[in-house]
Design a protein around this motif. Structure first.
Motif, PDB file in Angstrom:
ATOM      1  N   THR A 173    -112.134  75.717  74.667  1.00 54.28           N
ATOM      2  CA  THR A 173    -111.891  75.839  74.062  1.00 54.28           C
ATOM      3  C   THR A 173    -110.464  74.256  73.649  1.00 54.28           C
ATOM      4  O   THR A 173    -110.554  72.807  73.501  1.00 54.28           O
ATOM      5  N   LYS A 174    -109.826  73.968  75.015  1.00 49.66           N
ATOM      6  CA  LYS A 174    -108.925  73.370  75.473  1.00 49.66           C
ATOM      7  C   LYS A 174    -109.743  72.059  75.817  1.00 49.66           C
ATOM      8  O   LYS A 174    -109.149  70.927  75.348  1.00 49.66           O
ATOM      9  N   ARG A 175    -110.731  71.862  76.322  1.00 50.41           N
ATOM     10  CA  ARG A 175    -111.348  70.730  76.470  1.00 50.41           C
ATOM     11  C   ARG A 175    -111.928  69.839  75.291  1.00 50.41           C
ATOM     12  O   ARG A 175    -111.600  69.041  75.405  1.00 50.41           O
ATOM     13  N   LYS A 176    -112.049  70.101  74.444  1.00 50.76           N
ATOM     14  CA  LYS A 176    -112.631  70.047  73.165  1.00 50.76           C
ATOM     15  C   LYS A 176    -111.969  69.553  72.997  1.00 50.76           C
ATOM     16  O   LYS A 176    -111.559  68.386  71.701  1.00 50.76           O
ATOM     17  N   GLU A 177    -110.513  69.999  72.797  1.00 50.14           N
ATOM     18  CA  GLU A 177    -109.318  69.901  72.055  1.00 50.14           C
ATOM     19  C   GLU A 177    -109.128  68.500  71.921  1.00 50.14           C
ATOM     20  O   GLU A 177    -108.807  67.434  71.862  1.00 50.14           O
ATOM     21  N   THR A 178    -109.118  68.123  73.318  1.00 49.15           N
ATOM     22  CA  THR A 178    -108.774  66.768  74.511  1.00 49.15           C
ATOM     23  C   THR A 178    -109.724  66.155  74.183  1.00 49.15           C
ATOM     24  O   THR A 178    -109.419  64.596  74.125  1.00 49.15           O
ATOM     25  N   GLU A 179    -110.496  66.026  73.985  1.00 50.45           N
ATOM     26  CA  GLU A 179    -111.898  65.137  74.422  1.00 50.45           C
ATOM     27  C   GLU A 179    -112.131  64.769  72.787  1.00 50.45           C
ATOM     28  O   GLU A 179    -112.029  63.775  72.293  1.00 50.45           O
ATOM     29  N   ASP A 180    -111.763  65.532  72.134  1.00 47.24           N
ATOM     30  CA  ASP A 180    -111.604  65.164  70.406  1.00 47.24           C
ATOM     31  C   ASP A 180    -110.526  64.317  70.419  1.00 47.24           C
ATOM     32  O   ASP A 180    -110.619  63.409  69.710  1.00 47.24           O
ATOM     33  N   ALA A 181    -108.814  64.477  70.723  1.00 51.10           N
ATOM     34  CA  ALA A 181    -107.918  63.628  70.907  1.00 51.10           C
ATOM     35  C   ALA A 181    -107.774  62.528  71.587  1.00 51.10           C
ATOM     36  O   ALA A 181    -107.480  61.775  70.325  1.00 51.10           O
ATOM     37  N   LEU A 182    -109.073  62.540  71.893  1.00 48.49           N
ATOM     38  CA  LEU A 182    -108.640  61.406  73.241  1.00 48.49           C
ATOM     39  C   LEU A 182    -110.177  59.841  72.066  1.00 48.49           C
ATOM     40  O   LEU A 182    -109.574  59.190  72.279  1.00 48.49           O
ATOM     41  N   ASN A 183    -111.149  60.647  71.940  1.00 47.21           N
ATOM     42  CA  ASN A 183    -111.371  60.298  71.526  1.00 47.21           C
ATOM     43  C   ASN A 183    -111.596  59.639  69.457  1.00 47.21           C
ATOM     44  O   ASN A 183    -111.404  58.999  69.284  1.00 47.21           O
ATOM     45  N   LEU A 184    -109.924  60.256  69.312  1.00 46.67           N
ATOM     46  CA  LEU A 184    -109.399  59.671  68.393  1.00 46.67           C
ATOM     47  C   LEU A 184    -108.746  58.801  68.536  1.00 46.67           C
ATOM     48  O   LEU A 184    -108.663  57.371  67.774  1.00 46.67           O
ATOM     49  N   GLU A 185    -108.074  58.948  69.921  1.00 44.37           N
ATOM     50  CA  GLU A 185    -106.703  57.898  69.765  1.00 44.37           C
ATOM     51  C   GLU A 185    -108.148  56.872  70.625  1.00 44.37           C
ATOM     52  O   GLU A 185    -107.021  55.306  70.174  1.00 44.37           O
ATOM     53  N   ARG A 186    -109.308  57.014  70.879  1.00 44.82           N
ATOM     54  CA  ARG A 186    -109.743  55.708  71.711  1.00 44.82           C
ATOM     55  C   ARG A 186    -110.348  54.586  69.846  1.00 44.82           C
ATOM     56  O   ARG A 186    -110.118  53.108  70.154  1.00 44.82           O
ATOM     57  N   ARG A 187    -110.989  55.899  68.988  1.00 49.28           N
ATOM     58  CA  ARG A 187    -111.423  55.127  68.068  1.00 49.28           C
ATOM     59  C   ARG A 187    -110.121  54.166  67.450  1.00 49.28           C
ATOM     60  O   ARG A 187    -110.203  53.113  66.307  1.00 49.28           O
ATOM     61  N   PHE A 188    -108.719  54.739  67.066  1.00 47.56           N
ATOM     62  CA  PHE A 188    -107.474  53.809  66.404  1.00 47.56           C
ATOM     63  C   PHE A 188    -107.098  52.539  67.524  1.00 47.56           C
ATOM     64  O   PHE A 188    -107.310  51.936  67.083  1.00 47.56           O
TER      65      PHE A 188
ATOM     66  N   GLU B 109    -110.126  50.837  69.152  1.00 46.23           N
ATOM     67  CA  GLU B 109    -110.851  50.106  68.532  1.00 46.23           C
ATOM     68  C   GLU B 109    -110.138  49.715  67.463  1.00 46.23           C
ATOM     69  O   GLU B 109    -110.870  47.799  67.431  1.00 46.23           O
ATOM     70  N   ALA B 110    -109.996  50.191  66.384  1.00 46.28           N
ATOM     71  CA  ALA B 110    -109.271  50.350  64.484  1.00 46.28           C
ATOM     72  C   ALA B 110    -108.393  48.544  65.075  1.00 46.28           C
ATOM     73  O   ALA B 110    -108.453  47.823  64.813  1.00 46.28           O
ATOM     74  N   LEU B 111    -107.601  49.296  65.698  1.00 48.77           N
ATOM     75  CA  LEU B 111    -106.616  48.205  65.719  1.00 48.77           C
ATOM     76  C   LEU B 111    -106.698  46.856  66.239  1.00 48.77           C
ATOM     77  O   LEU B 111    -106.126  45.530  65.992  1.00 48.77           O
ATOM     78  N   PHE B 112    -108.212  47.028  67.802  1.00 51.61           N
ATOM     79  CA  PHE B 112    -108.418  45.536  68.416  1.00 51.61           C
ATOM     80  C   PHE B 112    -108.833  45.312  67.768  1.00 51.61           C
ATOM     81  O   PHE B 112    -108.422  44.219  67.927  1.00 51.61           O
ATOM     82  N   GLU B 113    -109.769  45.632  67.040  1.00 52.28           N
ATOM     83  CA  GLU B 113    -110.563  44.982  65.926  1.00 52.28           C
ATOM     84  C   GLU B 113    -110.074  43.768  64.269  1.00 52.28           C
ATOM     85  O   GLU B 113    -110.592  42.804  64.446  1.00 52.28           O
ATOM     86  N   ALA B 114    -108.599  44.856  64.796  1.00 50.89           N
ATOM     87  CA  ALA B 114    -107.703  43.957  63.350  1.00 50.89           C
ATOM     88  C   ALA B 114    -106.751  43.441  63.887  1.00 50.89           C
ATOM     89  O   ALA B 114    -106.626  42.202  63.252  1.00 50.89           O
TER      90      ALA B 114
END
Length: 195
Positions: free
Chosen positions: A97-112, A114-119
């Motif tokens: 569970t903790k690993r999945k939560e960390t992966e989800d948080a990292l994916n959210l940060e990565r998407r943020f 990427e969106a910021l970088f592209e904008a």
């Protein structure tokens, strides 16, 4: 788990994980405790193990008696009798569970990022230690008219005004030493116009 996929043993931790006692689990199909969307894959994995394939690791969601889902990483290996015939599988599971939560948080940060970088309205890129482009934003690639990822930074130096090339070289060296740099310079469009 027996050759037929029925529970033959569960340790106390597994009982806690499922909310079921050993008596309740004994003789029941192992798929009963899995989320429905994992059951088909679990059966296929079990079949591979019963054939004696190499031990494998996989992730499945276990459903607790209360209805909550817990992501579990399983390591499964085949059990053999004295004659070398498969008799079932032995599995070890751990709550991820903790690993999945960390992966989800990292994916959210990565998407943020990427969106910021592209904008970004200006040109932005990330270069690796090898002097090659790792990432370029849309503005930068549109200016150069091609995908630069994997190409050498030197490839784009001809698009820098000759009077600014040394300044850009120095900035590249600074970026290599310090990790980042902000720089203003005059570029040449493909038709030779300055911007």
């Amino acid at each position: 788990v027996s050759r037929r996929g029925l529970f033959t043993y569960a340790n106390p931790m597994f009982e806690t994980m499922t909310g079921c006692s050993l008596d309740e689990l004994m003789g029941k199909p192992f798929t009963d405790i899995l989320a429905h969307n994992f059951r088909e894959a679990a059966v296929e994995q079990f079949k591979k193990e019963i054939r004696g394939d190499e031990p494998s690791t996989f992730e499945m969601d276990v459903i607790h008696r209360s209805g909550t889902r817990t992501p579990i990483e399983f390591l499964m290996t085949t059990l053999f009798d004295l004659n070398g015939n498969p008799t079932g599988c032995f599995g070890v599971g751990r709550d991820i569970t903790k690993r999945k939560e960390t992966e989800d948080a990292l994916n959210l940060e990565r998407r943020f990022f990427e969106a910021l970088f592209e904008a970004l309205p200006g040109h932005a890129f990330v270069a690796g230690e090898n002097g090659r482009y790792v990432r370029c934003n849309r503005s930068y690639e549109d200016f150069h008219g091609e995908n630069l990822v994997g190409k050498s930074l030197l490839k784009t130096l001809d698009r820098i005004h000759p009077a600014h090339r040394e300044k850009v070289h120095q900035a590249m060296r600074q970026a290599a030493d310090e990790g980042q740099v902000s720089l203003e310079y005059v570029s040449l469009q493909q038709d030779g116009r300055e911007i």
